[in-house]
Design an enzyme around this catalytic site. Structure first.
Site, PDB file in Angstrom:
ATOM      1  N   TYR A   4      -4.307   4.280   6.349  1.00  0.00           N
ATOM      2  CA  TYR A   4      -4.813   3.348   7.371  1.00  0.00           C
ATOM      3  C   TYR A   4      -6.126   3.858   7.960  1.00  0.00           C
ATOM      4  CZ  TYR A   4      -0.424   0.777   7.219  1.00  0.00           C
ATOM      5  OH  TYR A   4       0.641   0.015   6.803  1.00  0.00           O
TER       6      TYR A   4
ATOM      7  N   LYS B  69       0.848  -1.188   0.000  1.00  0.00           N
ATOM      8  CA  LYS B  69       0.000   0.000   0.000  1.00  0.00           C
ATOM      9  C   LYS B  69       0.880   1.232   0.000  1.00  0.00           C
ATOM     10  CE  LYS B  69       0.676   1.939   3.332  1.00  0.00           C
ATOM     11  NZ  LYS B  69       1.949   2.535   3.871  1.00  0.00           N
TER      12      LYS B  69
HETATM   13  P1  NDP Z   1      12.460   1.776   2.135  1.00  0.00           P
HETATM   14  O1  NDP Z   1      12.972   3.075   1.669  1.00  0.00           O
HETATM   15  O2  NDP Z   1      12.988   1.235   3.425  1.00  0.00           O
HETATM   16  O3  NDP Z   1      12.744   0.668   1.020  1.00  0.00           O
HETATM   17  C1  NDP Z   1      12.366   0.828  -0.309  1.00  0.00           C
HETATM   18  C2  NDP Z   1      13.299  -0.015  -1.182  1.00  0.00           C
HETATM   19  O4  NDP Z   1      12.839   0.085  -2.519  1.00  0.00           O
HETATM   20  C3  NDP Z   1      14.743   0.487  -1.211  1.00  0.00           C
HETATM   21  O5  NDP Z   1      15.515  -0.003  -0.137  1.00  0.00           O
HETATM   22  C4  NDP Z   1      15.230  -0.045  -2.543  1.00  0.00           C
HETATM   23  O6  NDP Z   1      15.602  -1.406  -2.380  1.00  0.00           O
HETATM   24  C5  NDP Z   1      13.964  -0.063  -3.409  1.00  0.00           C
HETATM   25  N1  NDP Z   1      13.969   1.018  -4.413  1.00  0.00           N
HETATM   26  C6  NDP Z   1      13.850   0.845  -5.760  1.00  0.00           C
HETATM   27  N2  NDP Z   1      13.890   2.000  -6.398  1.00  0.00           N
HETATM   28  C7  NDP Z   1      14.054   2.965  -5.470  1.00  0.00           C
HETATM   29  C8  NDP Z   1      14.176   4.374  -5.533  1.00  0.00           C
HETATM   30  N3  NDP Z   1      14.138   5.045  -6.696  1.00  0.00           N
HETATM   31  N4  NDP Z   1      14.339   5.052  -4.382  1.00  0.00           N
HETATM   32  C9  NDP Z   1      14.369   4.411  -3.193  1.00  0.00           C
HETATM   33  N5  NDP Z   1      14.252   3.058  -3.068  1.00  0.00           N
HETATM   34  C10 NDP Z   1      14.112   2.345  -4.209  1.00  0.00           C
HETATM   35  O7  NDP Z   1      10.881   1.872   2.168  1.00  0.00           O
HETATM   36  P2  NDP Z   1       9.853   0.989   2.986  1.00  0.00           P
HETATM   37  O8  NDP Z   1      10.327  -0.416   3.037  1.00  0.00           O
HETATM   38  O9  NDP Z   1       9.529   1.653   4.248  1.00  0.00           O
HETATM   39  O10 NDP Z   1       8.531   1.105   2.050  1.00  0.00           O
HETATM   40  C11 NDP Z   1       8.420   0.407   0.840  1.00  0.00           C
HETATM   41  C12 NDP Z   1       6.941   0.214   0.508  1.00  0.00           C
HETATM   42  O11 NDP Z   1       6.319  -0.543   1.523  1.00  0.00           O
HETATM   43  C13 NDP Z   1       6.133   1.516   0.378  1.00  0.00           C
HETATM   44  O12 NDP Z   1       5.168   1.396  -0.625  1.00  0.00           O
HETATM   45  C14 NDP Z   1       5.462   1.624   1.750  1.00  0.00           C
HETATM   46  O13 NDP Z   1       4.246   2.353   1.696  1.00  0.00           O
HETATM   47  C15 NDP Z   1       5.219   0.167   2.070  1.00  0.00           C
HETATM   48  N6  NDP Z   1       5.186  -0.085   3.514  1.00  0.00           N
HETATM   49  C16 NDP Z   1       4.167  -0.801   4.024  1.00  0.00           C
HETATM   50  C17 NDP Z   1       4.106  -1.062   5.362  1.00  0.00           C
HETATM   51  C18 NDP Z   1       2.992  -1.873   5.915  1.00  0.00           C
HETATM   52  O14 NDP Z   1       2.909  -1.968   7.133  1.00  0.00           O
HETATM   53  N7  NDP Z   1       2.156  -2.491   5.098  1.00  0.00           N
HETATM   54  C19 NDP Z   1       5.117  -0.556   6.296  1.00  0.00           C
HETATM   55  C20 NDP Z   1       6.199   0.146   5.640  1.00  0.00           C
HETATM   56  C21 NDP Z   1       6.216   0.376   4.286  1.00  0.00           C
HETATM   57  P3  NDP Z   1      16.849  -2.000  -3.182  1.00  0.00           P
HETATM   58  O15 NDP Z   1      18.054  -1.290  -2.634  1.00  0.00           O
HETATM   59  O16 NDP Z   1      16.773  -3.428  -2.828  1.00  0.00           O
HETATM   60  O17 NDP Z   1      16.614  -1.724  -4.642  1.00  0.00           O
END
Ligand code: NDP
Length: 368
Positions: free
Chosen positions: A218, A133
């Site tokens: 949420y 989401k």
């Molecule tokens: P993070 O920033 O921690 O991680 C995102 C990852 O996406 C990065 O580490 C990277 O991984 C990859 N990525 C690919 N392209 C890009 C870019 N251009 N810029 C930055 N990162 C990129 O975010 P979150 O894990 O907190 O959030 C990710 C998703 O999960 C969002 O959509 C958020 O809304 C959702 N979310 C949902 C939660 C829930 O409880 N359901 C809780 C937290 C987040 P890599 O280095 O491997 O390419």
């Protein structure tokens, strides 16, 4: 890799594979004991710290592949989870996942604006999709994602984990049973104080918006699942300090009201500048409230039922919310059922998010 390079690779969309034919009922029955294979795409905080450890408690799901733009993460988490190099992909090589029969599902956990392109590429590779989401950053993107998965004959589920969490399941059950009479009001507040001003959540091109896209969703989703109704009108008001370096591109506080067909009203808060996570749903004969309501853990519940007010314990659920969410999609694939939170559920939230922004921008009630 910078944002632009990643986007260029994303647009490449290399391998086009035909959707696999649906397994027969007999094949599904034979398969029902097997665990479906997940590829996690985007190895950020939520993927690596919250989701990946939870495969250990899954009955029908296992982690079999990783997709990342950061080679060091592929090595680190590949070794930690015993994922062979043949099952580690970059965003450039991702389309080759079509040739990997161990992968049934791709779970997209990237910044929001990238959900669409990775969902489309996963579907094109013949894989089912779990997507975080908010499903996308526009309703048009959400519609395209649903169409792509339909065209490929693959399922699409959105990561609405609270629907698998014991206290939330109990609150929904009480509301549906009419335990406190017809639902009249929902009040729900979600927010956290956002830090690092350079993070993607504060860049519109990646997030699609501010607190509403990330945490206010949420409140929105809870108002819908607690009433069991779809809003017919939306009001909203925004307050953002544009001199704050964090809020140059996205909103901070947005408060919004939803009117439901039964006459029930939800009053919802979303912010990036204070911490809360709670809801209360009420009717003429009582109420139930959760605080925290939709966090990773620690939910507590109070209720007023039959003129008694006090704490309430929900019925126990067999699994934690994360493992239950992962297994739900696997079970749906194995049995041919639709997920309780399919792409269409994400699309409804996207359309309402757009209505909330419009109502705030235009200072009027928006009919939906
Ligand atoms: P993070 O920033 O921690 O991680 C995102 C990852 O996406 C990065 O580490 C990277 O991984 C990859 N990525 C690919 N392209 C890009 C870019 N251009 N810029 C930055 N990162 C990129 O975010 P979150 O894990 O907190 O959030 C990710 C998703 O999960 C969002 O959509 C958020 O809304 C959702 N979310 C949902 C939660 C829930 O409880 N359901 C809780 C937290 C987040 P890599 O280095 O491997 O390419």
């Amino acid at each position: 890799m910078d944002e632009i390079s990643k986007r260029t690779f994303l647009a490449a969309g290399l391998a086009a594979t035909l959707p696999l034919s649906a397994p027969s009922l007999e094949a599904r029955a034979a398969e029902s004991g097997r665990k479906l294979g997940y590829a996690i795409l985007g190895l950020g905080y939520y993927a690596t710290q919250i989701i990946m450890p939870r495969f250990a408690e899954c009955e029908h799901s296992k982690l079999v592949a990783l997709v990342s733009g950061t080679p060091e993460k592929l090595t680190k988490f590949g070794e930690q989870y015993g994922i062979p190099e043949s099952h580690r992909y970059s965003y450039e090589t991702f389309d080759r996942i079509a040739d990997n029969p161990d992968v049934d599902i791709v779970y997209v956990i990237t910044p929001n604006s990238l959900h669409r392109v990775f969902t489309e590429r996963a579907a094109k590779a013949g894989k089912h999709v779990m997507c975080e989401k908010p499903m996308a950053t526009t309703s048009a993107d959400a519609e395209a994602m649903i169409a792509a998965c339909k065209k490929a004959g693959r399922k699409l589920m959105i990561g609405y984990r609270s629907r698998f969490q014991a206290h939330n399941i109990e609150a929904i059950k009480l509301a549906r049973e009419g335990a406190f009479g017809p639902v009249r009001t929902v009040t729900t507040d979600h927010g956290f104080t956002i830090g690092d001003p350079t993070q993607w959540r504060l860049k519109r091109a990646l997030s699609g918006g501010g607190s509403l896209m990330d945490i206010g969703i949420y409140s929105l989703n809870a108002a819908r699942y607690l009433t069991g109704e779809e809003p017919v009108a939306v009001n909203a008001m925004e307050s953002t300090d544009r001199s704050d370096i964090r809020f140059k591109e996205v909103e901070d506080i947005i408060s919004f009201q939803l009117l439901f067909p039964s006459g029930a009203v939800a009053n919802c808060f979303s912010t990036y500048s204070t911490n809360f996570n709670r809801y209360r749903v009420s009717g003429p004969k009582g109420w139930v409230e959760l605080e925290p309501a939709t966090s990773y853990q620690g939910q507590t519940m109070r209720a007023q039922l039959n003129r008694q007010t006090g704490p309430r314990e929900p019925a126990a659920q067999p699994k934690n919310q994360f493992s239950a969410q992962l297994d739900h999609l696997s079970e749906c694939i194995l049995t041919g059922r639709e997920p309780i939170v399919p792409g269409e559920e994400g699309l409804k939230d996207m359309r309402l998010i757009e209505a909330v922004y419009r109502a705030a921008r235009e200072g009027r009630t928006v009919k939906v």
